[in-house]
Scaffold this motif. Sequence first.
Motif, PDB file in Angstrom:
ATOM      1  N   VAL A 165       0.733  -1.456   0.087  1.00  9.35           N
ATOM      2  CA  VAL A 165      -0.040   0.107   0.039  1.00  9.35           C
ATOM      3  C   VAL A 165       0.879   1.319   0.052  1.00  9.35           C
ATOM      4  O   VAL A 165       0.568   2.389  -0.993  1.00  9.35           O
ATOM      5  N   PHE A 166       1.895   1.116   0.777  1.00 11.14           N
ATOM      6  CA  PHE A 166       2.586   2.505   0.827  1.00 11.14           C
ATOM      7  C   PHE A 166       4.035   2.469   0.201  1.00 11.14           C
ATOM      8  O   PHE A 166       4.975   2.925   0.413  1.00 11.14           O
ATOM      9  N   LYS A 167       4.016   1.649  -0.939  1.00 11.88           N
ATOM     10  CA  LYS A 167       5.284   1.426  -1.605  1.00 11.88           C
ATOM     11  C   LYS A 167       5.883   2.796  -2.038  1.00 11.88           C
ATOM     12  O   LYS A 167       4.922   3.778  -2.452  1.00 11.88           O
ATOM     13  N   ASP A 168       7.001   3.097  -2.164  1.00 13.02           N
ATOM     14  CA  ASP A 168       7.694   4.463  -2.571  1.00 13.02           C
ATOM     15  C   ASP A 168       7.427   5.666  -1.661  1.00 13.02           C
ATOM     16  O   ASP A 168       7.701   6.522  -1.932  1.00 13.02           O
ATOM     17  N   ASP A 169       6.866   5.173  -0.414  1.00 11.16           N
ATOM     18  CA  ASP A 169       6.512   6.246   0.382  1.00 11.16           C
ATOM     19  C   ASP A 169       7.416   5.962   1.825  1.00 11.16           C
ATOM     20  O   ASP A 169       6.584   5.318   2.635  1.00 11.16           O
ATOM     21  N   ASN A 170       8.375   6.303   1.981  1.00  8.23           N
ATOM     22  CA  ASN A 170       9.213   5.898   3.264  1.00  8.23           C
ATOM     23  C   ASN A 170       8.613   6.344   4.316  1.00  8.23           C
ATOM     24  O   ASN A 170       8.657   5.623   5.396  1.00  8.23           O
ATOM     25  N   ARG A 171       8.189   7.451   4.388  1.00  7.89           N
ATOM     26  CA  ARG A 171       7.657   8.163   5.725  1.00  7.89           C
ATOM     27  C   ARG A 171       6.301   7.210   5.853  1.00  7.89           C
ATOM     28  O   ARG A 171       6.219   6.872   7.126  1.00  7.89           O
ATOM     29  N   ALA A 172       5.475   7.190   5.376  1.00  2.00           N
ATOM     30  CA  ALA A 172       4.346   6.167   5.612  1.00  2.00           C
ATOM     31  C   ALA A 172       4.521   4.836   5.888  1.00  2.00           C
ATOM     32  O   ALA A 172       3.953   4.046   6.813  1.00  2.00           O
ATOM     33  N   MET A 173       5.538   4.148   5.336  1.00  2.00           N
ATOM     34  CA  MET A 173       5.897   2.811   5.358  1.00  2.00           C
ATOM     35  C   MET A 173       6.354   2.919   6.702  1.00  2.00           C
ATOM     36  O   MET A 173       6.264   1.627   7.668  1.00  2.00           O
ATOM     37  N   THR A 174       7.303   3.530   7.283  1.00  2.00           N
ATOM     38  CA  THR A 174       7.969   3.650   8.652  1.00  2.00           C
ATOM     39  C   THR A 174       6.770   4.051   9.667  1.00  2.00           C
ATOM     40  O   THR A 174       6.742   3.071  10.727  1.00  2.00           O
ATOM     41  N   ALA A 175       6.067   4.881   9.383  1.00  2.00           N
ATOM     42  CA  ALA A 175       5.020   5.158  10.400  1.00  2.00           C
ATOM     43  C   ALA A 175       4.136   3.961  10.552  1.00  2.00           C
ATOM     44  O   ALA A 175       3.841   3.670  11.619  1.00  2.00           O
TER      45      ALA A 175
END
Length: 103
Positions: free
Chosen positions: A21-31
């Motif tokens: 779902v959050f591929k290529d969005d490091n901030r969202a993946m980490t959160a």
Amino acid sequence: MGSRMKVLRVFKDLHKTRKDVFKDDNRAMTAARLKINEEFKRNKNETSDENIKEMLKMARSVETILRENVIQAEHVEENKLLLRPRKSLLLENVPYCDTPGKT
């Protein structure tokens, strides 16, 4: 399947969905990773089968909502977003018909 195995399965599925779902969005993946891990750690000593079942049900619901309802959007201009839907969210475009059954 034992409770421990069910918990591990849901945990892995949540992380797999998070990555998709959050591929290529490091901030969202980490959160999302931190939130998933925090919730599972907070409840790791739970022993009540009833409570474990309820938490597993909730985790499955969260995983389904993420997979089926969340779409990535990126700000490209002040009032403009670029949507990046996953292929699994794209549906066949069927025209609306006021009189179903008549062709």
